[in-house]
Enzyme design. Structure first.
Site, PDB file in Angstrom:
ATOM      1  CG  ASP A 193     -45.273 -19.094  31.521  1.00  0.00           C
ATOM      2  OD1 ASP A 193     -46.337 -18.531  31.207  1.00  0.00           O
ATOM      3  OD2 ASP A 193     -45.182 -20.322  31.734  1.00  0.00           O
ATOM      4  N   GLY A 194     -46.158 -16.344  33.099  1.00  0.00           N
ATOM      5  CA  GLY A 194     -46.791 -16.055  34.385  1.00  0.00           C
ATOM      6  C   GLY A 194     -47.619 -14.780  34.423  1.00  0.00           C
ATOM      7  CG  ASN A 195     -47.408 -11.851  31.311  1.00  0.00           C
ATOM      8  OD1 ASN A 195     -46.449 -11.751  32.065  1.00  0.00           O
ATOM      9  ND2 ASN A 195     -47.341 -11.550  30.028  1.00  0.00           N
ATOM     10  N   GLY A 196     -50.626 -14.307  33.246  1.00  0.00           N
ATOM     11  CA  GLY A 196     -52.008 -14.650  33.592  1.00  0.00           C
ATOM     12  C   GLY A 196     -52.148 -14.891  35.092  1.00  0.00           C
TER      13      GLY A 196
ATOM     14  CD  GLU B 130     -46.857 -24.659  19.842  1.00  0.00           C
ATOM     15  OE1 GLU B 130     -46.149 -23.662  20.153  1.00  0.00           O
ATOM     16  OE2 GLU B 130     -46.488 -25.523  19.022  1.00  0.00           O
ATOM     17  CG  ASN B 131     -48.800 -18.326  23.149  1.00  0.00           C
ATOM     18  OD1 ASN B 131     -47.712 -17.761  23.218  1.00  0.00           O
ATOM     19  ND2 ASN B 131     -49.201 -19.180  24.084  1.00  0.00           N
ATOM     20  CD1 TRP B 132     -50.743 -18.896  16.013  1.00  0.00           C
ATOM     21  CD2 TRP B 132     -52.023 -17.079  16.085  1.00  0.00           C
ATOM     22  NE1 TRP B 132     -50.072 -17.887  15.363  1.00  0.00           N
ATOM     23  CE2 TRP B 132     -50.839 -16.762  15.385  1.00  0.00           C
ATOM     24  CE3 TRP B 132     -52.988 -16.072  16.263  1.00  0.00           C
ATOM     25  CZ2 TRP B 132     -50.582 -15.502  14.852  1.00  0.00           C
ATOM     26  CZ3 TRP B 132     -52.729 -14.800  15.729  1.00  0.00           C
ATOM     27  CH2 TRP B 132     -51.550 -14.533  15.041  1.00  0.00           C
TER      28      TRP B 132
ATOM     29  NE  ARG C 131     -51.842 -18.373  25.948  1.00  0.00           N
ATOM     30  CZ  ARG C 131     -51.132 -17.919  26.953  1.00  0.00           C
ATOM     31  NH1 ARG C 131     -51.379 -16.717  27.428  1.00  0.00           N
ATOM     32  NH2 ARG C 131     -50.172 -18.643  27.477  1.00  0.00           N
TER      33      ARG C 131
ATOM     34  NE  ARG D 172     -45.345 -26.015  30.112  1.00  0.00           N
ATOM     35  CZ  ARG D 172     -46.078 -26.112  31.221  1.00  0.00           C
ATOM     36  NH1 ARG D 172     -45.869 -27.104  32.072  1.00  0.00           N
ATOM     37  NH2 ARG D 172     -47.006 -25.212  31.490  1.00  0.00           N
TER      38      ARG D 172
HETATM   39  C1  IPE Z   1     -44.669 -20.139  26.402  1.00  0.00           C
HETATM   40  O1  IPE Z   1     -45.566 -19.868  27.434  1.00  0.00           O
HETATM   41  C2  IPE Z   1     -44.831 -19.140  25.299  1.00  0.00           C
HETATM   42  C3  IPE Z   1     -44.387 -17.777  25.605  1.00  0.00           C
HETATM   43  C4  IPE Z   1     -43.801 -17.392  26.699  1.00  0.00           C
HETATM   44  C5  IPE Z   1     -44.616 -16.821  24.556  1.00  0.00           C
HETATM   45  P1  IPE Z   1     -46.966 -20.619  27.525  1.00  0.00           P
HETATM   46  O2  IPE Z   1     -47.599 -20.161  28.769  1.00  0.00           O
HETATM   47  O3  IPE Z   1     -47.727 -20.443  26.267  1.00  0.00           O
HETATM   48  O4  IPE Z   1     -46.491 -22.131  27.618  1.00  0.00           O
HETATM   49  P2  IPE Z   1     -47.260 -23.438  28.109  1.00  0.00           P
HETATM   50  O5  IPE Z   1     -48.516 -23.530  27.305  1.00  0.00           O
HETATM   51  O6  IPE Z   1     -47.565 -23.276  29.556  1.00  0.00           O
HETATM   52  O7  IPE Z   1     -46.311 -24.566  27.857  1.00  0.00           O
HETATM   53  C1  IPE Z   2     -46.887 -15.424  29.290  1.00  0.00           C
HETATM   54  O1  IPE Z   2     -47.812 -15.406  30.320  1.00  0.00           O
HETATM   55  C2  IPE Z   2     -47.308 -14.565  28.132  1.00  0.00           C
HETATM   56  C3  IPE Z   2     -47.610 -15.305  26.907  1.00  0.00           C
HETATM   57  C4  IPE Z   2     -47.517 -16.593  26.733  1.00  0.00           C
HETATM   58  C5  IPE Z   2     -48.049 -14.513  25.772  1.00  0.00           C
HETATM   59  P1  IPE Z   2     -49.066 -16.380  30.331  1.00  0.00           P
HETATM   60  O2  IPE Z   2     -50.220 -15.688  29.682  1.00  0.00           O
HETATM   61  O3  IPE Z   2     -48.727 -17.710  29.736  1.00  0.00           O
HETATM   62  O4  IPE Z   2     -49.322 -16.529  31.886  1.00  0.00           O
HETATM   63  P2  IPE Z   2     -49.850 -17.793  32.671  1.00  0.00           P
HETATM   64  O5  IPE Z   2     -48.975 -18.965  32.308  1.00  0.00           O
HETATM   65  O6  IPE Z   2     -51.279 -18.006  32.228  1.00  0.00           O
HETATM   66  O7  IPE Z   2     -49.737 -17.406  34.096  1.00  0.00           O
HETATM   67 MG    MG Z   3     -48.079 -19.473  30.535  1.00  0.00          MG
END
Ligand code: IPE
Ligand code: IPE
Ligand code: MG
Length: 250
Positions: free
Chosen positions: A17-20, A64-66, A68, A191
């Site tokens: 997590d945290g790429n964004g 749940e990522n769909w 986005r 979480r």
């Molecule tokens: C969890 O990260 C899913 C993956 C790492 C693939 P998210 O960034 O989607 O989780 P939430 O929405 O913050 O709980």
């Molecule tokens: C995790 O990074 C990658 C995926 C869930 C696919 P995020 O894209 O959730 O990064 P944040 O949480 O927005 O920083």
């Molecule tokens: Mg995230």
């Protein structure tokens, strides 16, 4: 930092997590964070193996990522296809078995094709396995497992009254996988976001503030060191867990 081989968790699972946020901090588009995240996947795949881990499961795309924005989902699917194409030779050369968990049949056809090839070409390797959780969600998994189990009972292949965890868990996506020993989540969130809820019932959790694109071998070693400071009791008392080790030393 080196860890004695016997103290390395055999199965490590990571919620990447945290790429964004990594991209946002630099004024870059989110996809740039995902691109860097793929580089981290490469590094960590081999760092984990170097440290003695036997199985690494990475949460790459949740059900749940769909939700986005479609451009981000499209870019993630494109990156996944690119990654699979690029990594196949490396997996074969370095003897990495590749597999997936999740509803992969709902992924774009191009991705599915590369998944099938990568799984097929690496299935003979036994020392180290990389598992990508793709279109994965624990709740979907239990629904799929319950459905498959009910069908097996209806077909007379399972007896309802014999239903134990060891029988039922054979219907999960993770049927032939060991449970994760250590689950790491990067980026400071605390979480599990629908990841391996049942399988991680007795896993140790490490939450690190490091954003996924910045995560490296030292961070993985630190998480393993933290894991080693824990006492895994599985419902028993501390004395019960420590006693066998003491008895052994006599
Ligand atoms: C969890 O990260 C899913 C993956 C790492 C693939 P998210 O960034 O989607 O989780 P939430 O929405 O913050 O709980
Ligand atoms: C995790 O990074 C990658 C995926 C869930 C696919 P995020 O894209 O959730 O990064 P944040 O949480 O927005 O920083
Ligand atoms: Mg995230």
């Amino acid at each position: 930092m080196s860890v004695p081989a016997e103290n390395v968790p055999p199965h490590v699972a990571i919620i990447m997590d945290g790429n964004g946020r990594w991209a946002k901090q630099r004024g870059l588009p989110r996809i740039e964070g995902h691109r860097r995240g793929v580089e981290t996947v490469r590094n960590v795949t081999f760092a984990a193996r170097d440290l003695g881990v036997r199985m690494l499961t990475l949460y790459a795309f949740s059900i749940e990522n769909w939700k986005r924005p479609p451009e981000e989902v499209g870019a993630l699917m494109g990156l996944l296809e690119y990654y699979l194409k690029k990594e196949l030779d490396t997996f074969v050369r370095d003897r990495v078995r590749f597999r997936t968990i999740g509803r992969t049949e709902e992924l774009p056809a191009g991705v599915q094709k590369h998944l099938r090839t990568t799984i097929e070409e690496t299935k003979c390797f036994t020392d180290y396995t990389l598992v990508l959780a793709l279109n994965y969600g624990s709740r979907a998994e239990i629904v799929d497992a319950a459905r498959a189990y009910a069908a097996a009972v209806a077909a007379g292949k399972e007896k309802l009254n014999d239903g134990s965890w060891s029988t039922f868990s054979r219907y999960l996506y993770t049927a032939d996988m060991p449970d994760p020993d250590l689950v790491i989540r990067t980026s400071g969130e605390k979480r599990i976001s629908n990841f391996l809820s049942l399988q991680a019932a007795y896993a140790e959790f490490v939450f690190t503030p490091v954003l996924w694109p910045d995560f490296g071998k030292d961070d993985l070693s630190a998480a393993i060191a933290d894991y080693n400071r824990r006492e895994r009791r599985f419902g028993q008392t501390s004395e019960q867990v420590v006693a066998p080790a003491k008895a052994h030393r006599k």
